[in-house]
Design a protein around this motif. Structure first.
Motif, mmCIF file in Angstrom:
data_model
loop_
_atom_site.group_PDB
_atom_site.id
_atom_site.type_symbol
_atom_site.label_atom_id
_atom_site.label_comp_id
_atom_site.label_asym_id
_atom_site.label_seq_id
_atom_site.Cartn_x
_atom_site.Cartn_y
_atom_site.Cartn_z
ATOM 1 N N GLN A 22 13.113 27.285 -5.380
ATOM 2 C CA GLN A 22 12.609 27.604 -6.716
ATOM 3 C C GLN A 22 13.249 26.662 -7.736
ATOM 4 N N ARG A 71 5.232 32.793 -8.598
ATOM 5 C CA ARG A 71 6.290 33.485 -9.321
ATOM 6 C C ARG A 71 6.059 35.001 -9.260
ATOM 7 N N GLU A 116 8.399 28.636 -17.630
ATOM 8 C CA GLU A 116 8.193 27.495 -16.732
ATOM 9 C C GLU A 116 8.897 26.248 -17.242
ATOM 10 N N ASN A 117 9.278 25.393 -16.307
ATOM 11 C CA ASN A 117 9.872 24.103 -16.635
ATOM 12 C C ASN A 117 8.816 23.068 -16.981
ATOM 13 N N THR A 170 4.863 22.604 -18.071
ATOM 14 C CA THR A 170 3.543 23.074 -18.476
ATOM 15 C C THR A 170 2.581 21.935 -18.181
ATOM 16 N N GLY A 201 1.354 30.843 -11.349
ATOM 17 C CA GLY A 201 2.075 29.573 -11.426
ATOM 18 C C GLY A 201 2.754 29.308 -10.094
ATOM 19 N N HIS A 249 16.352 34.060 -8.646
ATOM 20 C CA HIS A 249 15.697 32.852 -9.131
ATOM 21 C C HIS A 249 16.592 31.634 -8.901
ATOM 22 N N TYR A 275 9.665 25.351 -11.834
ATOM 23 C CA TYR A 275 8.539 26.282 -11.993
ATOM 24 C C TYR A 275 7.492 25.628 -12.875
ATOM 25 N N ALA A 276 6.237 25.616 -12.404
ATOM 26 C CA ALA A 276 5.134 24.996 -13.140
ATOM 27 C C ALA A 276 4.091 26.052 -13.495
ATOM 28 N N TYR A 277 3.530 25.921 -14.686
ATOM 29 C CA TYR A 277 2.443 26.813 -15.103
ATOM 30 C C TYR A 277 1.395 25.994 -15.835
ATOM 31 N N THR A 279 5.128 22.376 -3.417
ATOM 32 C CA THR A 279 4.892 23.764 -3.773
ATOM 33 C C THR A 279 5.441 24.694 -2.691
ATOM 34 N N TYR A 301 6.253 27.794 -7.874
ATOM 35 C CA TYR A 301 7.586 27.242 -7.686
ATOM 36 C C TYR A 301 7.479 25.998 -6.816
#
Length: 220
Positions: free
Chosen positions: A68, A128, A96-97, A99, A154, A63, A71-73, A124, A156
């Motif tokens: 990467q 993940r 995730e960083n 949201t 999600g 990771h 990280y978004a979700y 993007t 990266y």
């Protein structure tokens, strides 16, 4: 409005599990602006492996690094999982960083660029891939396989233009490559369809590191 609902940074945790050790998967929201920059290659110390200042990544072999960096979700995918699992899932639960709200994270094309707030530009890269640490965190039976099967990974992102990010920042899609291959498409191929995965090596915007990982996976 498409926006960042939460910015989440790691709260390091000792799992007590031999093959996991300390992890930064547990993340909590912060209210201040956070600087975001390209961290560099994988394998850096935990405090430098993430793209977000103040974040930490401990499994740096798998990771972090430029491809990467963030990280978004999507909050909408969390809401779906809450109904499936019958439990509350606060933002940051998946590590995730960012949201997000009203951002089609899994439907984004690979190589799509987003402006976040005033100056930050992200691109993007891939979905993940679930791991043993994620399984430990969730405590759900067969979680890795279940997460993979539902195809809500999600995304990266790499840092194109550094800047600050804070909760409430607008997210604007600046450019889509036009090849039509989404984060969800590529994730599904990685997990279940090696023949299709091989065709993605020709995608514009696919990170060199990810291409190497795909070639390695196809040789297995």
């Amino acid at each position: 409005m498409s926006r960042v609902l939460q910015v989440n940074l790691a709260v390091p945790q000792d799992t007590g599990v031999k093959n996991i050790g300390t992890t930064g998967i547990t993340k909590r929201p912060v209210t201040h602006a956070v600087a975001v920059r390209a961290p560099g290659p994988k394998g850096l110390p935990p405090e430098r492996a993430s793209g977000l200042a103040g974040d930490q990544i401990f499994d740096t072999a798998h990771h972090g690094g430029d491809d990467q960096a963030v990280y978004a979700y999507a909050r909408e995918d969390y809401d779906w999982w809450e109904k499936e699992l019958g439990r509350e899932l606060p933002g940051g639960m998946f590590g995730e960083n960012l949201t997000t709200v009203d951002v089609d994270v899994c439907g984004a094309e690979i190589g799509e660029t987003w402006r976040v707030g005033d100056t930050l530009v992200l691109q993007t890269t891939f979905g993940r891939i679930p791991c043993a640490t994620f399984q430990w965190k969730m405590g759900e039976p067969r979680w890795v396989k279940r997460f993979a099967a539902e195809n809500r990974p999600g995304a990266y992102l790499r840092v194109v233009t550094p800047g600050d990010v804070r909760a409430g920042d607008e997210v604007t899609v600046l450019e889509r490559p036009g090849h039509g291959v989404t984060i969800a498409d590529a994730f599904r191929a990685w997990m279940h369809d090696s023949e299709r995965l091989a065709t993605y090596l020709e995608i514009d915007g696919l990170p060199d590191g990810l291409k190497a990982d795909i070639r390695k996976r196809l040789r297995r």
